[in-house]
Scaffold this motif. Structure first.
Motif, PDB file in Angstrom:
ATOM      1  N   ALA A  71      36.284  45.752  41.452  1.00  0.00           N
ATOM      2  CA  ALA A  71      35.491  46.537  40.256  1.00  0.00           C
ATOM      3  C   ALA A  71      33.865  45.938  41.113  1.00  0.00           C
ATOM      4  N   LEU A  72      33.872  45.174  41.216  1.00  0.00           N
ATOM      5  CA  LEU A  72      32.373  44.413  41.826  1.00  0.00           C
ATOM      6  C   LEU A  72      31.903  45.204  43.021  1.00  0.00           C
ATOM      7  N   HIS A  73      33.056  45.433  43.894  1.00  0.00           N
ATOM      8  CA  HIS A  73      32.588  46.259  45.235  1.00  0.00           C
ATOM      9  C   HIS A  73      32.526  47.625  44.900  1.00  0.00           C
ATOM     10  N   THR A  93      29.570  30.271  41.966  1.00  0.00           N
ATOM     11  CA  THR A  93      30.850  31.253  41.452  1.00  0.00           C
ATOM     12  C   THR A  93      31.957  31.327  42.598  1.00  0.00           C
ATOM     13  N   PHE A  94      32.726  32.279  42.401  1.00  0.00           N
ATOM     14  CA  PHE A  94      33.895  32.414  43.517  1.00  0.00           C
ATOM     15  C   PHE A  94      33.441  33.281  44.649  1.00  0.00           C
ATOM     16  N   ALA A  95      33.956  33.142  45.518  1.00  0.00           N
ATOM     17  CA  ALA A  95      33.574  33.817  46.977  1.00  0.00           C
ATOM     18  C   ALA A  95      33.275  35.222  46.552  1.00  0.00           C
ATOM     19  N   ALA A  96      34.135  35.920  45.764  1.00  0.00           N
ATOM     20  CA  ALA A  96      34.286  37.346  45.780  1.00  0.00           C
ATOM     21  C   ALA A  96      32.798  38.017  45.225  1.00  0.00           C
ATOM     22  N   THR A  97      32.079  37.266  44.292  1.00  0.00           N
ATOM     23  CA  THR A  97      31.009  37.849  43.721  1.00  0.00           C
ATOM     24  C   THR A  97      29.879  37.988  45.121  1.00  0.00           C
ATOM     25  N   ALA A 138      25.463  38.858  37.470  1.00  0.00           N
ATOM     26  CA  ALA A 138      25.540  37.764  36.841  1.00  0.00           C
ATOM     27  C   ALA A 138      26.783  37.409  36.509  1.00  0.00           C
ATOM     28  N   VAL A 139      27.162  36.049  36.605  1.00  0.00           N
ATOM     29  CA  VAL A 139      28.662  35.603  36.178  1.00  0.00           C
ATOM     30  C   VAL A 139      28.487  35.217  34.893  1.00  0.00           C
ATOM     31  N   ASP A 140      29.482  35.326  34.147  1.00  0.00           N
ATOM     32  CA  ASP A 140      29.510  34.702  32.902  1.00  0.00           C
ATOM     33  C   ASP A 140      30.633  33.387  32.957  1.00  0.00           C
ATOM     34  N   GLU A 164      27.802  42.777  35.764  1.00  0.00           N
ATOM     35  CA  GLU A 164      28.063  41.599  35.314  1.00  0.00           C
ATOM     36  C   GLU A 164      29.555  41.334  35.637  1.00  0.00           C
ATOM     37  N   ASP A 165      29.456  40.057  36.343  1.00  0.00           N
ATOM     38  CA  ASP A 165      30.744  39.605  36.712  1.00  0.00           C
ATOM     39  C   ASP A 165      31.413  38.686  35.531  1.00  0.00           C
ATOM     40  N   ALA A 166      32.477  39.641  35.068  1.00  0.00           N
ATOM     41  CA  ALA A 166      33.076  39.180  33.642  1.00  0.00           C
ATOM     42  C   ALA A 166      34.440  38.687  34.052  1.00  0.00           C
ATOM     43  N   ALA A 167      34.764  38.080  35.098  1.00  0.00           N
ATOM     44  CA  ALA A 167      36.102  37.673  35.320  1.00  0.00           C
ATOM     45  C   ALA A 167      36.644  36.552  34.460  1.00  0.00           C
ATOM     46  N   HIS A 168      35.555  35.783  33.982  1.00  0.00           N
ATOM     47  CA  HIS A 168      36.036  34.683  33.098  1.00  0.00           C
ATOM     48  C   HIS A 168      35.758  35.078  31.460  1.00  0.00           C
ATOM     49  N   SER A 169      35.315  36.341  31.184  1.00  0.00           N
ATOM     50  CA  SER A 169      34.551  36.280  29.667  1.00  0.00           C
ATOM     51  C   SER A 169      35.408  37.592  28.842  1.00  0.00           C
ATOM     52  N   PHE A 188      36.120  42.903  34.858  1.00  0.00           N
ATOM     53  CA  PHE A 188      36.944  41.999  34.327  1.00  0.00           C
ATOM     54  C   PHE A 188      38.002  41.753  35.524  1.00  0.00           C
ATOM     55  N   SER A 189      38.660  40.431  35.221  1.00  0.00           N
ATOM     56  CA  SER A 189      39.718  40.102  36.334  1.00  0.00           C
ATOM     57  C   SER A 189      41.131  39.786  35.760  1.00  0.00           C
ATOM     58  N   PHE A 190      42.037  40.262  35.840  1.00  0.00           N
ATOM     59  CA  PHE A 190      43.551  39.938  35.395  1.00  0.00           C
ATOM     60  C   PHE A 190      44.303  38.875  36.165  1.00  0.00           C
ATOM     61  N   THR A 193      45.524  33.451  36.676  1.00  0.00           N
ATOM     62  CA  THR A 193      45.154  32.154  35.857  1.00  0.00           C
ATOM     63  C   THR A 193      44.106  32.793  34.793  1.00  0.00           C
ATOM     64  N   LYS A 194      44.011  34.083  34.492  1.00  0.00           N
ATOM     65  CA  LYS A 194      42.851  34.489  33.704  1.00  0.00           C
ATOM     66  C   LYS A 194      43.379  34.582  32.251  1.00  0.00           C
ATOM     67  N   ASN A 195      42.483  34.675  31.358  1.00  0.00           N
ATOM     68  CA  ASN A 195      42.560  34.778  29.987  1.00  0.00           C
ATOM     69  C   ASN A 195      43.868  35.905  29.421  1.00  0.00           C
ATOM     70  N   GLY A 199      49.223  39.861  36.644  1.00  0.00           N
ATOM     71  CA  GLY A 199      49.324  39.259  38.133  1.00  0.00           C
ATOM     72  C   GLY A 199      48.553  39.287  38.773  1.00  0.00           C
ATOM     73  N   GLU A 200      47.599  40.414  39.387  1.00  0.00           N
ATOM     74  CA  GLU A 200      46.718  40.800  40.032  1.00  0.00           C
ATOM     75  C   GLU A 200      46.254  41.903  39.439  1.00  0.00           C
ATOM     76  N   GLY A 201      44.960  42.070  39.200  1.00  0.00           N
ATOM     77  CA  GLY A 201      44.180  43.215  38.469  1.00  0.00           C
ATOM     78  C   GLY A 201      42.858  43.190  38.304  1.00  0.00           C
ATOM     79  N   GLY A 202      42.156  44.192  37.574  1.00  0.00           N
ATOM     80  CA  GLY A 202      40.867  43.958  37.533  1.00  0.00           C
ATOM     81  C   GLY A 202      40.574  45.296  36.445  1.00  0.00           C
ATOM     82  N   HIS A 334      35.377  24.185  39.698  1.00  0.00           N
ATOM     83  CA  HIS A 334      34.743  25.802  39.638  1.00  0.00           C
ATOM     84  C   HIS A 334      33.363  25.648  39.770  1.00  0.00           C
ATOM     85  N   PHE A 335      32.498  25.644  40.758  1.00  0.00           N
ATOM     86  CA  PHE A 335      32.965  25.993  42.144  1.00  0.00           C
ATOM     87  C   PHE A 335      32.132  25.131  43.020  1.00  0.00           C
ATOM     88  N   LEU A 336      32.686  25.132  44.280  1.00  0.00           N
ATOM     89  CA  LEU A 336      31.679  24.753  45.513  1.00  0.00           C
ATOM     90  C   LEU A 336      30.592  25.651  45.565  1.00  0.00           C
TER      91      LEU A 336
HETATM   92  C1  LIG Z   1      33.512  34.623  38.832  1.00  0.00           C
HETATM   93  C2  LIG Z   1      34.618  35.201  39.491  1.00  0.00           C
HETATM   94  N1  LIG Z   1      34.536  36.541  40.090  1.00  0.00           N
HETATM   95  C3  LIG Z   1      35.216  37.173  40.577  1.00  0.00           C
HETATM   96  C4  LIG Z   1      36.515  36.813  40.820  1.00  0.00           C
HETATM   97  C5  LIG Z   1      37.618  37.624  41.551  1.00  0.00           C
HETATM   98  O1  LIG Z   1      38.680  38.056  40.871  1.00  0.00           O
HETATM   99  P1  LIG Z   1      39.886  38.786  41.132  1.00  0.00           P
HETATM  100  O2  LIG Z   1      40.773  37.746  41.879  1.00  0.00           O
HETATM  101  O3  LIG Z   1      40.572  39.468  40.224  1.00  0.00           O
HETATM  102  O4  LIG Z   1      39.487  39.713  42.485  1.00  0.00           O
HETATM  103  C6  LIG Z   1      37.034  35.620  40.423  1.00  0.00           C
HETATM  104  C7  LIG Z   1      38.391  35.077  40.429  1.00  0.00           C
HETATM  105  O5  LIG Z   1      38.926  33.986  40.079  1.00  0.00           O
HETATM  106  C8  LIG Z   1      35.813  34.728  39.705  1.00  0.00           C
HETATM  107  O6  LIG Z   1      36.509  33.546  39.333  1.00  0.00           O
END
Ligand SMILES: Cc1ncc(COP(=O)(O)O)c(C=O)c1O
Length: 395
Positions: A71-73, A93-97, A138-140, A164-169, A188-190, A193-195, A199-202, A334-336
């Motif tokens: 979704a971010l990409h 944040t997580f590397a994905a952002t 921005a990351v929530d 908005e990176d709402a992976a957590h929100s 959003f992330s599914f 570990t998400k709320n 399995g995997e999803g967004g 969360h996070f280095l």
């Molecule tokens: C802040 C943040 N952004 C993006 C992601 C990536 O989410 P996904 O694994 O659904 O691609 C995560 C995953 O943990 C995350 O914590």
């Protein structure tokens, strides 16, 4: 709860993982039903999930995807961000952002976070805007919405895309406005570990014109109804509109998500209770800072990240984390900070002190087990063991 360091904590009943998925027989049955249906990939369940999510969030349309990363990409790809462009992102944040910016050949520019809630500092973002800046993500953080109004206004004034990176929100709101309803692209992330998990999803939420461009890009750039071409009487022809990606959600994932969505309000209620329990349990603890929720904010309470008061402790975070794990507490970090990671540090020459608040948070953060399946007793054990471990390392 009275948990001074001197009171011996109860023996642990077993390992408490950080965030296992909360799944029941309904989820199992829903996925098995899809397996038996003969249609596994993007199909009727995905359509139903997109509609149900739109209703839950309060928007007209959503796009279900294979991940939040996708979704971010896609958000950046729709805006044709590419080589020579810069995108401002947090480092905490997580590397994905940041990785998605690299995937498009653009450069992530890291900005510092606010000291209390650890979301992007709009003033620091403003300072880092240059002639090549095209977007801000921005990351929530931990479920607490970023400074959305300020960042959206800043981006609008400077002609930048705001994502908005709402992976957590999922389920959070600020100023009475739910995350996802601001009109800008929201990812959003599914993940497991998400709320809410598939399995995997967004999911990508944006205005209909933006989603119209994102939809074909999520499936090889094929014209919209391509998945229907295998249906009896479905359109056999298709058009490749762009060199798109393979980011579609499967019907198995969507079936799981539809069941999770029915349980979501209860999950969130339990998260609020557990956050309150930890909050009370650590109120008097001199060796950590509890996560902060700003007035007017309803956090999604995705994580419970505390910050160690290292000045009052004789051990580093790593030692404390390992001891907690040995004592059965599945703590994590969360996070280095990304600007201190080898790839970004070496490629762009960042020093830790370039983002002082991120650097300090990065040394101190520790996430405690936190998920709706955690019993009060488990959470009380976590509090007791944390008090005990920190007390043993007091200065
Ligand atoms: C802040 C943040 N952004 C993006 C992601 C990536 O989410 P996904 O694994 O659904 O691609 C995560 C995953 O943990 C995350 O914590």
């Amino acid at each position: 709860m009275n948990t001074p360091a001197s009171s011996p904590p109860r023996p642990r009943r077993g390992y408490l993982p950080l965030a296992p998925p909360c799944l029941g027989e309904d989820e199992v049955n829903a996925v098995v039903e899809v397996l038996r249906s003969g249609w596994l990939t993007t199909g009727p369940r995905v359509v139903a999930f997109e509609r149900a999510m739109a209703e839950a969030i309060g928007v007209t349309e959503t796009l279900a995807l294979s991940s939040c990363t996708a979704a971010l990409h896609l958000s950046l790809a729709v805006a044709a961000i590419g080589p020579g462009d810069e995108v401002i992102v947090p480092s905490l944040t997580f590397a994905a952002t940041a990785n998605v910016v690299e995937h498009l050949g653009a450069r992530p520019v890291f900005a510092d976070v606010l000291d209390d809630v650890l979301t992007l500092d709009p003033d620091d973002v403003a300072r880092r805007i240059g002639p090549r800046t095209r977007a801000v993500i921005a990351v929530d953080y931990a479920g607490h919405p970023a400074e959305l109004d300020a960042l959206r206004a800043l981006c609008a004034a400077r002609g930048l895309l705001f994502v908005e990176d709402a992976a957590h929100s999922l389920g959070a709101s600020s100023g009475g406005r739910s995350v996802g309803t601001g009109g800008h692209p929201v990812a959003f992330s599914f993940y497991a570990t998400k709320n809410l998990t598939t399995g995997e999803g967004g999911l990508l939420v944006a205005d209909p014109a933006f989603l119209e461009k994102a939809r074909p890009l999520a499936l090889h750039g094929l014209s919209r109804d391509a998945y229907r071409r295998y249906e009896r009487g479905g359109p056999w022809s298709y058009a490749v509109l762009a060199p798109g990606y393979k980011y579609n959600m499967t019907d198995m994932a969507a079936a799981l998500g539809l069941v999770q969505l029915k349980r979501f309000a209860r999950f969130q209620e339990r998260r609020r209770q557990l956050a309150a329990l930890y909050h009370a349990g650590f109120a008097e603890c001199p060796w950590l800072l509890r996560p902060v929720t700003r007035p007017g904010v309803e956090s999604a309470h995705h994580l419970y990240p505390v910050r160690l008061v290292l000045e009052a402790l004789a051990a580093e975070r790593g030692t404390i984390l390992e001891e907690l794990q040995e004592r059965g507490i599945g703590a994590s970090v969360h996070f280095l900070p990304l600007h201190e990671q080898p790839y970004y540090r070496e490629r762009y020459g960042y020093q830790p002190g370039d983002l002082p608040r991120t650097h300090e948070a990065g040394r101190r953060l520790l996430s405690l087990p936190f998920h709706p399946g955690l019993a009060d007793e488990d959470a009380e054990d976590v509090v007791a063991v944390v008090w005990d471990v920190l007390g043993r390392h007091r200065r």
